[in-house]
Design a protein around this motif. Structure first.
Motif, short mmCIF file in Angstrom:
data_model
loop_
_atom_site.label_atom_id
_atom_site.label_comp_id
_atom_site.label_asym_id
_atom_site.label_seq_id
_atom_site.Cartn_x
_atom_site.Cartn_y
_atom_site.Cartn_z
N THR A 36 0.69 -1.13 0.03
CA THR A 36 0.04 0.20 -0.10
C THR A 36 0.81 1.32 0.02
O THR A 36 0.24 2.43 -0.31
N LEU B 96 2.70 5.84 -6.54
CA LEU B 96 2.00 5.73 -7.73
C LEU B 96 2.47 6.83 -9.02
O LEU B 96 2.91 7.86 -8.66
N HIS C 35 -1.11 2.79 -12.50
CA HIS C 35 -1.40 3.24 -10.88
C HIS C 35 -2.52 3.85 -10.48
O HIS C 35 -3.12 3.46 -9.42
N ARG D 26 -5.93 2.17 -11.31
CA ARG D 26 -6.17 0.97 -10.41
C ARG D 26 -6.67 1.56 -8.95
O ARG D 26 -7.10 0.76 -8.25
N ASN D 27 -6.44 2.59 -8.58
CA ASN D 27 -6.73 3.34 -7.48
C ASN D 27 -7.94 4.15 -7.51
O ASN D 27 -8.16 4.97 -6.55
N ARG E 23 -10.16 5.81 -4.65
CA ARG E 23 -9.54 5.64 -3.34
C ARG E 23 -8.82 7.28 -3.25
O ARG E 23 -8.57 7.95 -3.94
N VAL F 215 -5.87 9.51 -1.95
CA VAL F 215 -4.38 9.75 -2.33
C VAL F 215 -3.82 11.01 -2.19
O VAL F 215 -4.24 11.93 -1.98
N ARG G 129 -9.62 12.48 -3.35
CA ARG G 129 -10.12 11.13 -3.89
C ARG G 129 -10.08 11.26 -5.53
O ARG G 129 -10.46 12.25 -5.92
N VAL H 198 -1.15 6.26 -2.18
CA VAL H 198 -2.47 5.95 -1.51
C VAL H 198 -2.52 6.29 0.11
O VAL H 198 -1.62 5.79 0.76
#
Length: 183
Positions: free
Chosen positions: A84, A88, A93, A96-97, A100, A102, A115, A151
């Motif tokens: 985790t 990124l 990257h 894929r997140n 989420r 960051v 987000r 993240v």
């Protein structure tokens, strides 16, 4: 032009990893006492399953033994998915997140926690959380503006599908003894 051992190993392993539908994220060789450690990090849009990592690890070990790419000395092979705390660094990257939280450090040294709501080839559409009860605000950041990104771990994030309010949860708790006995 000289290539490092990690670059040579990347060239050898990338086609093998690609056959499994995974992306080769990192290849690192480090000294570990009298031995060396080969760390291979893989990922995919759907995450990485433990069985896939185990099978890939066996395949990589076989290729390394067949080619003598690690030389004659002993080494430890470790194949894993990114942690985790991985930075990124590429658009995939960030993709894929999506959804989420960051933490970004921009080239102008501004730090921003937001987000990822959407992204395209040029950058990110973010939602910056509101402060002191204010509503979140949208913000656009281009990839070229980002110096660092990671993240942020959220321990109390409500899932998108979680529309259960506290009253529903309380009702569910009263039936929990019956559910356990039935299971």
């Amino acid at each position: 032009m000289s290539t490092t051992q990690s670059e040579r190993l990347r060239g050898l392993l990338e086609p093998l990893v690609a056959k499994t539908g995974l992306d080769l994220e990192e290849v690192t060789v480090t000294a570990a006492g009298s031995r060396r450690q080969l760390m291979v990090v893989v990922d995919s849009d759907d995450g990485v399953q433990l069985d896939a990592v185990a099978e890939l690890s066996r395949d990589i070990a076989q290729v390394l033994d067949d080619t003598d790419a690690m030389g004659q000395g002993e080494y430890v092979l470790e194949v894993s998915s990114p942690g985790t705390d991985r930075p990124l660094t590429t658009p995939r990257h960030f993709r894929r997140n999506e959804g989420r939280l960051v933490k970004l450090t921009l080239n102008n040294h501004e730090e921003l926690t937001a987000r990822i709501m959407a992204l395209d080839e040029a950058g990110l559409d973010l939602e910056v959380p509101g402060v002191k009860g204010r509503k979140p605000k949208p913000r656009r950041v281009e990839f070229a503006e980002i110096a660092k990104a990671r993240v942020e771990i959220e321990f109390n994030r409500k899932n998108k599908d979680d529309d259960v309010d506290a009253a529903d949860t309380a009702d569910a708790d009263t039936d929990s003894d019956e559910s356990i006995e039935e299971a």
